[in-house]
Motif scaffolding. Structure first.
Motif: not given
Ligand code: FE2
Length: 291
Positions: A230-247
């Motif tokens: 799964k590709s996960i992109i996080y915000g500034a705190d490097a903890k809160t996921p902004l996007l969680n997707i299985t490409l």
């Protein structure tokens, strides 16, 4: 609160939108997997992780940075481990010596120059790959800061499909930075193999930034008998996921990286059917704006 706008936008690329025949592209790369070579640095890194998990912090420090680096670079053979680590059980050393490569890869590099309203692509020889501005969220030692050499992509795989993707990457950069005229792009063809009892990951460093202006963190060529990844992109705190997707095949994520508040990772993969081999094949792009 509903987010109205993201400062550093993320977009999904799909090769089908570029007029690429995905099945043909997959077949060609599948036939090219024989060209890929093991990422020995990752295997050495895994050995270090196992060794360190059986040592106290005091012992890790006593061994010292230089020795760990020599192990990472393959300058200390496995047969010397019992001398350096006399207290590590022989079955652990046996496990270490039987580790198999989980990442196969090829590298290539090119420059894109903006000329008369289109991008001109010029492939150039690869410099040793070094991510000098890479960051990891945990602040642990980042092995990516050390120069690494990988086999270069054979010319026949630097083909029209790849060039179409590169043009699209260039156009995406233009959307965010219209004045960009020259780009340097490192291209990483990667095959993550699922080996029983070993961790198979394309981001062993965990949540990180790659330290370049833009990335296509992974464009998936194919997923074969695996779950996860799964590709996960996080915000500034490097903890809160902004996007969680299985490409899925043909899909990739384009995003700004260095100096942004975006952090990312890809989770490890596991076999669906444990009696069959499994792998995830991707192409990653690291993009620097030169001019
Ligand atoms: Fe990355």
């Amino acid at each position: 609160m509903l987010l109205k706008e993201l400062d550093t936008p993320i977009s999904i690329i799909n090769v089908i939108d570029l007029g690429i025949d995905l099945e043909k592209m997959k077949d060609k790369l599948r036939a090219g997997y024989k060209e890929y070579e093991p990422d020995v640095y990752l295997t050495q890194r895994n050995k270090i992780e196992i060794l360190q998990s059986h040592l106290s912090q005091e012992e890790i420090d006593r061994v010292g940075y230089d020795v760990w680096m020599k192990i990472y670079k393959g300058e200390i053979p496995d047969k010397d481990f019992p001398i350096i680590f006399p207290h590590i059980a022989s079955d652990v050393l046996k496990t270490i010596s039987s580790l198999q490569p989980t990442r196969m890869r090829l590298i290539s590099e090119c420059e894109l120059t903006w000329k008369e309203n289109s991008w001109e692509i010029q492939r150039i020889p690869c410099a040793p790959f070094q991510q000098t501005e890479a960051l990891i969220a945990t602040n642990d030692l980042d092995y990516r800061l050390i120069p690494r050499k990988f086999k270069e992509l054979p010319e026949y795989l630097f083909d029209e499909d790849l060039k179409k993707i590169l043009i699209q990457v260039g156009n995406k950069v233009k959307e965010f930075n219209n004045s960009a005229k020259k780009l340097s792009i490192s291209i990483h063809h990667t095959l993550i193999l699922c080996i029983p009892d070993q961790i198979s990951s394309n981001s062993p460093e965990g949540i990180h930034q790659d330290g370049v202006d833009y990335i296509v963190s992974a464009l998936v060529i194919e997923r074969n008998n695996v779950y996860g990844g799964k590709s996960i992109i996080y915000g500034a705190d490097a903890k809160t996921p902004l996007l969680n997707i299985t490409l899925q095949s043909g899909q990739g994520i384009f995003q700004p990286d260095k100096g942004t508040e975006l952090w990312h990772e890809v989770t490890s993969i596991s076999l669906i059917n444990t009696d069959e081999p499994g792998y995830r094949s991707t192409i990653g792009f690291d993009i620097l704006v030169l001019d």
